[in-house]
Design an enzyme around this catalytic site. Structure first.
Site, PDB file in Angstrom:
ATOM      1  N   GLY A 242      29.719  32.838  31.719  1.00  0.00           N
ATOM      2  CA  GLY A 242      29.576  31.395  31.852  1.00  0.00           C
ATOM      3  C   GLY A 242      28.277  31.006  32.539  1.00  0.00           C
TER       4      GLY A 242
ATOM      5  N   GLY B 223      34.124  38.841  34.419  1.00  0.00           N
ATOM      6  CA  GLY B 223      33.285  38.865  33.224  1.00  0.00           C
ATOM      7  C   GLY B 223      33.136  37.508  32.574  1.00  0.00           C
ATOM      8  N   ASP B 224      34.194  36.727  32.559  1.00  0.00           N
ATOM      9  CA  ASP B 224      34.120  35.383  31.979  1.00  0.00           C
ATOM     10  C   ASP B 224      33.161  34.505  32.760  1.00  0.00           C
ATOM     11  OD1 ASP B 224      35.768  35.587  29.761  1.00  0.00           O
ATOM     12  OD2 ASP B 224      37.586  35.139  30.878  1.00  0.00           O
ATOM     13  N   TYR B 225      33.239  34.580  34.075  1.00  0.00           N
ATOM     14  CA  TYR B 225      32.403  33.699  34.887  1.00  0.00           C
ATOM     15  C   TYR B 225      30.936  34.137  34.878  1.00  0.00           C
ATOM     16  CZ  TYR B 225      36.156  30.714  36.379  1.00  0.00           C
ATOM     17  OH  TYR B 225      37.167  29.786  36.381  1.00  0.00           O
TER      18      TYR B 225
END
Length: 403
Positions: A178, A173-175
């Site tokens: 990003g 989810g972070d990537y």
């Protein structure tokens, strides 16, 4: 000292101040640095960003931080203090983009509301990446990758059928967020470059919505057909065959043969050419409907052959498949080695550190290997000089723990 930033990338000349923490928004800034943007990473004077403590950490060296924040210069500044805020406002006038990921309203409480930022820099692009966006009942909630993944419906697609949904052992989810962050920066830079009279913009980027954006068919599938798609193990529920298989010698591999021509070739390979015209398997919808019967044939054939042999047959037949790689396999794969999919970043502390290459490649525009992520305050002197600070100013601010 890291070398000065130079690049012929598409974002060359764009200046980004990354004051975000941990991962999602900083990754977005890093992707822009890969393509030539001049990115400065702002941390608190104590260097307490949580990413510096996430594994892997070797003998105190934050390996993840070093590769995830590559290509950035590093400064330390406490903007919560009045003098720190003053320095920040002088500095932000020199930048095109500000990236932040604090809870909604945090910068306002620190005296860095949008109106104040606009007075310092009318053309500033402000990227606000939060878990749930700047508005709505969940706007002030904290969030991490697994929370975004669960709420977006992404996690509900992973796991064994009728079993517990599973998270990946990686903050996907972070990537994903990003990537949308980098896209937002490039999008807004293009907008402002197209009209020099246009004021700066504010981007409200929700990490949950970024993940949800990838899941095109889920809502329409539910509303039009009443289907709630859930976990199905390694077997896809929308196409067949598409599954994870195991060879006789214990090698796991993924295979997809969903189009009719590919499926026909697979039937030849496994010695069942008649399956290609069998009404149960002749189209993808029928194969999905009768997938259990199809899987029995395929699983039996794969389990009767060692991986090297079946890989040879599949390659000759033009069947899309791959062994499930470990990172060791990635580093040893001849194709990835020839393309230099892994590059080595020089680090004085740890020596050469492997990291993914710059993506995408642009023909005729090779880009230099990025340098390693900065240590806390590594470029204070260089960057704060842009804000007019003297050596005496910096000694005084350091003594006050402002920088």
């Amino acid at each position: 000292m890291n070398p000065p930033i130079s690049s012929n990338g598409a974002l060359h000349g764009v200046r980004i101040l990354d004051m975000a923490t941990v991962l999602a928004a900083p990754v977005g800034a890093t992707l822009c640095a890969d393509h030539g943007a001049e990115v400065v990473k702002l941390e608190l004077p104590d260097g307490s960003d949580a990413l510096r403590a996430l594994q892997p950490v070797k003998d105190g060296a934050p390996l993840w931080w070093k590769v995830a924040n590559r290509g950035k210069r590093g400064i330390t500044l406490d903007v919560r203090q009045p003098e720190g805020r003053e320095v920040f406002l002088k500095l932000i006038a020199r930048f095109d983009v500000l990236v932040e990921n604090f809870r909604t309203g945090t910068l306002d409480r620190w005296g860095l509301d949008l109106a104040t930022l606009r007075r310092a820099n009318p053309r500033l692009i402000v990227i606000r990446l939060t878990g749930f966006g700047q508005t709505g009942p969940y706007a002030a909630r904290p969030g991490f990758a697994r929370i975004f993944e669960a709420m977006s419906g992404f996690t509900n697609l992973t796991g064994e059928k009728d079993g517990t949904p599973l998270h990946s052992n990686y903050p996907v989810g972070d990537y994903v967020a990003g990537l949308f962050c980098a896209f937002s920066i490039a999008m807004e830079v293009a907008r402002l470059r197209g009209d020099p009279s246009m004021p700066g913009t504010e981007v409200d980027l929700s990490a949950t919505e970024a993940l949800l954006r990838l899941l095109d068919p889920l809502a329409v599938e539910y509303e039009q057909m009443g289907t709630i798609r859930g976990p199905a193990g390694n077997q896809a529920s929308y196409t067949a065959p598409s599954n994870m298989y195991r060879s006789r010698d214990g090698i796991h591999f993924s295979l997809v043969a969903s189009s009719n021509p590919i499926f026909k070739r697979l039937c030849q390979i496994v010695g069942q050419p008649g399956m290609a015209t069998d009404p149960r398997f002749s189209t993808n919808p029928q194969r999905v409907k009768h997938v259990d019967e199809l899987e029995k044939v395929l699983v039996a054939w794969f389990q009767a052959h060692d991986f090297e042999e079946l890989a040879r047959h599949l390659e000759q037949g033009g069947i899309p498949f791959s062994k499930v790689y470990t990172v060791r396999d990635i580093l040893q794969d001849p194709h990835l080695k020839e393309r230099e999919a892994i590059v080595y970043l020089h680090d004085a502390e740890c020596g050469p550190l492997p990291a993914p290459c710059i993506v995408p490649r642009v023909a005729g525009h090779p880009l230099p290997v990025p340098f390693i992520g900065p240590t806390p305050g590594e470029h204070n002197e260089e960057v704060f000089a842009l804000a007019g600070l003297t050596a005496g100013d910096m000694r005084r601010l350091k003594a006050q723990n402002v920088i």
